[in-house]
Design an enzyme around this catalytic site. Structure first.
Site, PDB file in Angstrom:
ATOM      1  N   LEU A  56       0.851  -1.066   0.079  1.00  0.00           N
ATOM      2  CA  LEU A  56      -0.013  -0.023   0.123  1.00  0.00           C
ATOM      3  C   LEU A  56       0.877   1.139  -0.169  1.00  0.00           C
ATOM      4  O   LEU A  56       1.956   1.209   0.539  1.00  0.00           O
ATOM      5  CB  LEU A  56      -0.960   0.026   1.210  1.00  0.00           C
ATOM      6  N   ASP A  57       0.408   2.349  -0.562  1.00  0.00           N
ATOM      7  CA  ASP A  57       1.202   3.654  -0.697  1.00  0.00           C
ATOM      8  C   ASP A  57       1.462   3.871   0.819  1.00  0.00           C
ATOM      9  O   ASP A  57       0.505   3.997   1.747  1.00  0.00           O
ATOM     10  CB  ASP A  57       0.515   4.708  -1.279  1.00  0.00           C
ATOM     11  N   THR A  58       2.483   4.673   1.034  1.00  0.00           N
ATOM     12  CA  THR A  58       2.729   5.132   2.424  1.00  0.00           C
ATOM     13  C   THR A  58       1.518   5.844   2.809  1.00  0.00           C
ATOM     14  O   THR A  58       1.204   5.685   4.115  1.00  0.00           O
ATOM     15  CB  THR A  58       4.045   5.832   2.691  1.00  0.00           C
ATOM     16  N   THR A  85      -1.591   5.792   2.458  1.00  0.00           N
ATOM     17  CA  THR A  85      -2.788   4.876   2.350  1.00  0.00           C
ATOM     18  C   THR A  85      -2.940   4.115   3.563  1.00  0.00           C
ATOM     19  O   THR A  85      -1.994   3.129   4.029  1.00  0.00           O
ATOM     20  CB  THR A  85      -2.807   3.739   1.120  1.00  0.00           C
TER      21      THR A  85
END
Length: 213
Positions: free
Chosen positions: A51-53, A55
């Site tokens: 997951l993106d940082t 998110t």
């Protein structure tokens, strides 16, 4: 380090509730979130997706190498159903449907959606009113491209609240949450949900009856 929470436990894997801001890769401030969880639980863990940082939400981590290989294959074969929730200001170009297109690198780590479909990102979405001027979006990506959902919402004219990279309304938090993972693992049906964060507009979204179950 952060105190991390598990939302699903299995003999072969965990689903953790990744906090917004927790990195998938170590940086100068802190180790990766998977390493943090491994330290907390005192066992070796394997990441199988990311997951993106900024998110938050459901992150699947394997507890052994065999499970890591199986789960990674399920992701590769698109056998894991992912549901995200996002909040954005304004009116979208359409209220539901598909966003499909190739992803191309833009400046400074950003991406953009193209009209071509050689190897496209594919996202199905629906949206409902949340508050005057805001809608919440249920997002079902069938591919896993970098920044896919953030770019999809931008392409609809409604960048996610807190997503300054893509022109979203200013907010300390990106309002993108990995809400649910659903898949079959060795004949067992798994559904794991991560509770909504308590900050920002997510607090309002948590009151919606549609998300109660």
């Amino acid at each position: 380090m952060r105190e991390l929470t598990l939302v699903f436990q299995h003999t072969d894997f965990y689903v953790m509730d990744k906090p917004a801001g927790a990195p998938m890769h170590a940086n100068a401030q802190e180790p990766s979130v998977v390493h943090q969880l491994a330290e907390q639980l005192q066992e070796q863990l394997w990441p199988v997706h990311r997951l993106d940082t900024p998110t938050s939400g459901a992150l699947l981590v394997a507890r052994n190498a065999a499970a890591a290989a199986e789960l990674s294959q399920l992701f590769a074969e698109r056998e894991i159903s992912k549901t995200y929730l996002a909040i954005a200001a304004g009116r979208p170009k359409k209220k539901q449907g598909w966003v499909v297109g190739d992803m191309d690198k833009a400046r400074r780590g950003s991406w953009r959606l193209l009209h071509s479909t050689t190897n496209p990102a594919r996202t199905y979405f629906s949206s409902q009113s949340l508050l005057p001027g805001y809608r919440y979006y249920t997002l079902h990506p069938s591919t896993g491209k970098t920044h896919q959902l953030r770019v999809a919402l931008k392409s609809l004219g409604v960048p996610i609240v807190g997503d300054q990279r893509y022109g979203g309304e200013a907010n300390p938090h990106l309002h993108l949450h990995a809400w649910q993972l659903a898949f079959a693992f060795r004949g067992e049906k798994i559904i794991a949900k991560a509770p909504l964060p308590s900050y920002g507009l997510f607090a309002e979204l948590a009151t919606k009856d549609a998300l109660a179950n």
